[in-house]
Design a protein around this motif. Sequence first.
Motif, PDB file in Angstrom:
ATOM      1  N   UNK A 126      23.729  17.615  -8.947  1.00  0.00           N
ATOM      2  CA  UNK A 126      24.153  17.789  -7.574  1.00  0.00           C
ATOM      3  C   UNK A 126      23.032  17.534  -6.578  1.00  0.00           C
ATOM      4  N   UNK A 127      23.399  16.963  -5.460  1.00  0.00           N
ATOM      5  CA  UNK A 127      22.439  16.759  -4.372  1.00  0.00           C
ATOM      6  C   UNK A 127      22.043  18.120  -3.816  1.00  0.00           C
ATOM      7  N   UNK A 128      20.746  18.364  -3.672  1.00  0.00           N
ATOM      8  CA  UNK A 128      20.263  19.666  -3.233  1.00  0.00           C
ATOM      9  C   UNK A 128      19.867  19.629  -1.751  1.00  0.00           C
ATOM     10  N   UNK A 129      19.799  20.818  -1.179  1.00  0.00           N
ATOM     11  CA  UNK A 129      19.433  20.941   0.228  1.00  0.00           C
ATOM     12  C   UNK A 129      19.701  22.354   0.700  1.00  0.00           C
ATOM     13  N   UNK A 130      19.718  22.562   1.997  1.00  0.00           N
ATOM     14  CA  UNK A 130      19.952  23.888   2.536  1.00  0.00           C
ATOM     15  C   UNK A 130      21.330  24.405   2.108  1.00  0.00           C
ATOM     16  N   UNK A 131      21.327  25.552   1.419  1.00  0.00           N
ATOM     17  CA  UNK A 131      22.579  26.131   0.952  1.00  0.00           C
ATOM     18  C   UNK A 131      23.161  25.450  -0.265  1.00  0.00           C
TER      19      UNK A 131
END
Length: 235
Positions: A126-131
């Motif tokens: 999965x693409x990660x980032x804020x939240x």
Amino acid sequence: MFGNGGKGRGIVSMTDREREKRLEPLRVVESYWHDLATTRGEVPLRSEIDPRSIENALEYAFLAERIAPGLAKLRVAGAHLNDLMGMETSGMPLSTLFTPAARDVLADAVTRVFAEGVMVKIRLTGEEGFGRNGLQGDLLLLPLRSDMGDMTRMIGALVTTGRIGRTPRRFNIESVSVQAATLTRTTPDAETAPTRTAPETPPVPGLAEEAAPFEATPSSDAKRPPYLRLIVSND
């Protein structure tokens, strides 16, 4: 992991167990597809799919239709796909679930499913980032035919591990596995081949007895031997 010590002996990887459990919906869909394919001896029809036969995997399953080279549109999608996107995914391209960088690889895989009738398995991250924390996924793609006989339909399943978090969640592709689908027709009621009678085994030399010669029984009026004579006594 649990173990009883001693250089890793008896250690059971809970990660492997969890992954095997997570992949169960994919195995259900794959097994059902293979049952249909081997019975017919060809890629199954979309109209043959019975949701009741994959009830335990419906949350993760989907049906898609080819709309352009390398592009498939979701016709029916399970609740898990909706949860990943945070919206209804039916009617959306399958590529919507992927990052722009992954879509060319996905398009090639989709093209091969429709053109060659192969089975494709894809490992996802999965693409990660804020939240959006780490998310692992596995995708299965299998071909189907329309009622016209053309290979423009698809059945698949998508499972993930990790918290979905903030949506939408899109995926990168780690690896792609392409396998030729098994389409061997099964004939459970095939006629039994006729039984051949084994030729009579000749007697083994040295173990068979010689046949006794036939001798006829002499009749009562046969000529008596010359050394016998009849003696009559009238006394």
